[in-house]
Design a protein around this motif. Structure first.
Motif, PDB file in Angstrom:
ATOM      1  N   PRO A   1       0.818  -1.216   0.000  1.00 52.06           N
ATOM      2  CA  PRO A   1       0.000   0.000   0.000  1.00 52.06           C
ATOM      3  C   PRO A   1       0.846   1.257   0.000  1.00 52.06           C
ATOM      4  O   PRO A   1       1.794   1.382   0.781  1.00 52.06           O
ATOM      5  N   GLY A   2       0.548   2.173  -0.909  1.00 51.57           N
ATOM      6  CA  GLY A   2       1.272   3.439  -0.972  1.00 51.57           C
ATOM      7  C   GLY A   2       2.627   3.368  -1.637  1.00 51.57           C
ATOM      8  O   GLY A   2       3.357   4.359  -1.671  1.00 51.57           O
ATOM      9  N   LYS A   3       2.976   2.187  -2.162  1.00 49.28           N
ATOM     10  CA  LYS A   3       4.286   2.031  -2.799  1.00 49.28           C
ATOM     11  C   LYS A   3       4.115   1.598  -4.246  1.00 49.28           C
ATOM     12  O   LYS A   3       3.069   1.082  -4.641  1.00 49.28           O
ATOM     13  N   GLN A   4       5.189   1.766  -5.010  1.00 46.23           N
ATOM     14  CA  GLN A   4       5.167   1.335  -6.399  1.00 46.23           C
ATOM     15  C   GLN A   4       5.358  -0.176  -6.491  1.00 46.23           C
ATOM     16  O   GLN A   4       5.955  -0.803  -5.613  1.00 46.23           O
ATOM     17  N   ARG A   5       4.838  -0.730  -7.568  1.00 44.89           N
ATOM     18  CA  ARG A   5       5.060  -2.147  -7.821  1.00 44.89           C
ATOM     19  C   ARG A   5       6.538  -2.376  -8.096  1.00 44.89           C
ATOM     20  O   ARG A   5       7.170  -1.614  -8.838  1.00 44.89           O
ATOM     21  N   GLU A   6       7.096  -3.435  -7.491  1.00 47.17           N
ATOM     22  CA  GLU A   6       8.521  -3.696  -7.651  1.00 47.17           C
ATOM     23  C   GLU A   6       8.759  -5.152  -8.041  1.00 47.17           C
ATOM     24  O   GLU A   6       7.984  -6.049  -7.682  1.00 47.17           O
ATOM     25  N   LEU A   7       9.851  -5.365  -8.732  1.00 49.27           N
ATOM     26  CA  LEU A   7      10.247  -6.716  -9.101  1.00 49.27           C
ATOM     27  C   LEU A   7      10.736  -7.451  -7.863  1.00 49.27           C
ATOM     28  O   LEU A   7      11.556  -6.933  -7.107  1.00 49.27           O
ATOM     29  N   VAL A   8      10.258  -8.669  -7.690  1.00 47.34           N
ATOM     30  CA  VAL A   8      10.734  -9.527  -6.599  1.00 47.34           C
ATOM     31  C   VAL A   8      11.734 -10.541  -7.139  1.00 47.34           C
ATOM     32  O   VAL A   8      12.828 -10.694  -6.600  1.00 47.34           O
ATOM     33  N   ALA A   9      11.341 -11.232  -8.206  1.00 48.32           N
ATOM     34  CA  ALA A   9      12.208 -12.256  -8.771  1.00 48.32           C
ATOM     35  C   ALA A   9      11.817 -12.486 -10.216  1.00 48.32           C
ATOM     36  O   ALA A   9      10.645 -12.360 -10.584  1.00 48.32           O
TER      37      ALA A   9
END
Length: 115
Positions: A41-49
């Motif tokens: 919530p409140g953050k950008q989508r990020e790559l995990v793997a």
């Protein structure tokens, strides 16, 4: 058309494990990269793997040595094994596949790490 169906999210205590799975269906496409992303919530989508067709992997620094991405060719499925989960891992997790010329996304599965 490509469809992705995720499963495996849920509530887990800190230090616990979860395994996310994503089944890819459809025809007429060629995937060159499979991946998992997350968005808190409140953050950008990020790559995990991410896992390429050639077998190369790429992990976010925050999950290295804790998460493992893998693929089952027979089941057309990509999985994310998550160990030593931390509250900071709480997010909606999205399966992603990259084809030429576009990406496809799953609907997301929630992972909540809390005591």
């Amino acid at each position: 058309q490509v469809q992705l169906e995720e499963s495996g999210g849920g509530l887990v205590q800190p230090g616990g494990s979860l395994r996310l799975s994503c089944v890819v269906s459809g025809s007429g496409f060629s995937i060159h990269t499979w991946g998992w992303y997350r968005q808190a919530p409140g953050k950008q989508r990020e790559l995990v793997a991410a896992l390429t067709r050639g077998g190369s992997t790429n992990y976010a620094d925050s999950v290295k040595a804790r998460f493992t991405i893998s693929r089952d060719n027979f089941k057309n499925m990509v999985s994310l094994q998550m160990n030593s989960l931390e509250p900071e891992d709480t997010a909606a997790y999205y399966c992603n596949v990259k084809t030429t010329p576009r990406d496809y996304w799953g609907q997301g599965t929630q992972v909540t790490v809390s005591s």
